[in-house]
Design a protein around this motif. Sequence first.
Motif, short mmCIF file in Angstrom:
data_model
loop_
_atom_site.label_atom_id
_atom_site.label_comp_id
_atom_site.label_asym_id
_atom_site.label_seq_id
_atom_site.Cartn_x
_atom_site.Cartn_y
_atom_site.Cartn_z
N LEU A 107 -4.08 -31.03 -7.53
CA LEU A 107 -4.58 -30.44 -6.28
C LEU A 107 -3.44 -30.09 -5.33
CD1 LEU A 107 -7.69 -32.74 -5.76
CD2 LEU A 107 -7.74 -30.26 -6.17
N ILE A 108 -2.46 -30.99 -5.18
CA ILE A 108 -1.36 -30.70 -4.25
C ILE A 108 -0.49 -29.58 -4.80
CG2 ILE A 108 0.34 -32.37 -5.12
CD1 ILE A 108 -0.45 -31.50 -1.43
N SER A 109 -0.38 -29.49 -6.13
CA SER A 109 0.38 -28.40 -6.74
C SER A 109 -0.30 -27.06 -6.46
CB SER A 109 0.51 -28.61 -8.25
OG SER A 109 1.19 -29.81 -8.54
N LEU A 110 -1.62 -27.04 -6.54
CA LEU A 110 -2.38 -25.83 -6.22
C LEU A 110 -2.18 -25.43 -4.77
CD1 LEU A 110 -4.39 -23.84 -7.51
CD2 LEU A 110 -6.24 -25.33 -6.73
N ASN A 111 -2.17 -26.44 -3.89
CA ASN A 111 -1.93 -26.17 -2.46
C ASN A 111 -0.52 -25.62 -2.24
OD1 ASN A 111 -0.74 -27.54 0.25
ND2 ASN A 111 -2.86 -26.90 0.56
N TRP A 112 0.47 -26.21 -2.89
CA TRP A 112 1.85 -25.74 -2.76
C TRP A 112 1.98 -24.30 -3.24
CZ3 TRP A 112 4.88 -30.52 -5.10
CH2 TRP A 112 4.81 -31.57 -4.19
N TRP A 113 1.36 -24.00 -4.40
CA TRP A 113 1.44 -22.63 -4.92
C TRP A 113 0.82 -21.64 -3.95
CZ3 TRP A 113 -2.20 -18.91 -5.88
CH2 TRP A 113 -1.73 -17.76 -6.51
N GLY A 114 -0.35 -21.99 -3.39
CA GLY A 114 -1.01 -21.10 -2.45
C GLY A 114 -0.13 -20.80 -1.24
N PHE A 115 0.53 -21.83 -0.72
CA PHE A 115 1.39 -21.64 0.45
C PHE A 115 2.60 -20.78 0.10
CE2 PHE A 115 4.83 -23.04 3.32
CZ PHE A 115 4.24 -22.72 4.52
N ILE A 116 3.24 -21.08 -1.03
CA ILE A 116 4.41 -20.29 -1.44
C ILE A 116 4.02 -18.83 -1.64
CG2 ILE A 116 6.09 -19.94 -3.31
CD1 ILE A 116 6.03 -23.00 -3.73
N TYR A 117 2.90 -18.62 -2.31
CA TYR A 117 2.45 -17.25 -2.58
C TYR A 117 2.13 -16.52 -1.27
CZ TYR A 117 -0.20 -13.38 -4.57
OH TYR A 117 -0.67 -12.13 -4.90
N ALA A 118 1.45 -17.21 -0.34
CA ALA A 118 1.06 -16.57 0.92
C ALA A 118 2.27 -16.11 1.72
CB ALA A 118 0.21 -17.54 1.75
N LEU A 161 -8.40 -21.41 -0.44
CA LEU A 161 -7.77 -22.15 -1.53
C LEU A 161 -6.89 -23.27 -1.00
CD1 LEU A 161 -6.96 -22.46 -4.57
CD2 LEU A 161 -5.08 -20.89 -4.08
N MET A 162 -6.04 -22.95 -0.02
CA MET A 162 -5.14 -23.96 0.52
C MET A 162 -5.90 -25.07 1.25
SD MET A 162 -1.79 -21.87 1.91
CE MET A 162 -2.63 -20.33 2.31
N ALA A 163 -6.89 -24.66 2.06
CA ALA A 163 -7.64 -25.65 2.83
C ALA A 163 -8.47 -26.55 1.91
CB ALA A 163 -8.55 -24.95 3.84
N SER A 164 -9.16 -25.96 0.94
CA SER A 164 -10.02 -26.76 0.06
C SER A 164 -9.21 -27.66 -0.87
CB SER A 164 -10.93 -25.84 -0.76
OG SER A 164 -10.18 -24.97 -1.58
#
Length: 313
Positions: free
Chosen positions: A81-92, A155-158
């Motif tokens: 989950l935290i990896s998904l959050n990190w990816w979303g932030f980097i991509y954004a 995605l990042m929030a959830s």
Amino acid sequence: MPESNRGVALGAGAFLLWGFAALYWPFLSASAPAEILAHRMVWALLAMCVFLLLARRGWSWLPALLRDPRKLLLVAAAAVLISLNWWGFIYAVSITQTLQASLAYFINPLMTVGMGVVFFSERLRRTQWIAIALGLAAVLVMTVAYGSTPWLSLLMASSFASYAAVKKYVNLDGMQSLTVETLIMFLPALGYVVYLEATGAGTAFSVSPAHTALLVGGGFVTALPLLLFGVAARRVPLSIIGMLQFIAPTMMFLIGWLLQGEEMPLSRWIGFGFVWLAVCVFVYDQVRNARRRSAARASVAEVVEEPPVSRQG
């Protein structure tokens, strides 16, 4: 400096670093977000090992965790989950959508509260329901403003709210938990980095020494604010942490709007207006509830300490 003031300073420092991270990852634009994420996982483990050594925490807690399959599975879920959050932030931030990252971390506390209702049967106060309703209105307005659902924000929030929910069942402090999370993701991330370099698609050593240093530094950019946050959370009330957490999305908003020149038409201003109103209601509720609990504890203490009244005659 009193412990409480030092805790506030450390907490503010953590959220300031998280806000400035929106300026860090765009320097790695020569790399794809997936490659940046893989390096972030690899070097975050190194950073956490360094911090564990500096804090003299040792590894005595690790064998017990490895013998507990249920807890290990929960930590693995948290790592994903935290990896998904990190990816979303980097991509954004890589595609100049920092405002979506800002929106994500503004609505994240509201989504976390909502998850408490759905998954933990928590009961909300009226002001919390109002804040969630305003947050939902903000998402609807932003959907119109962007012309599509702001999926990066959601995605990042959830993912972060789900991460927090999973961590509720893991009895590890922040430093230990992040160390295990990065340890779990280390081999897949390292394997991906090696694959990219072997196929010539990697950028770790082909762009510049500065680029390589920034990739390595991403691990410390990840770990340091979490370390500061972990220390601060033990020294100040959660109500204070709850207010400090809005430093990061405010900085991301200013970076996206003023520095990166993202467009802010009227519809987006209206959407962020709903978000900020929801945040104000949320913070008001947190402060009011904290004061009520403090007053209740003080009343109980007075009753306990009051000497018995002697009766004569």
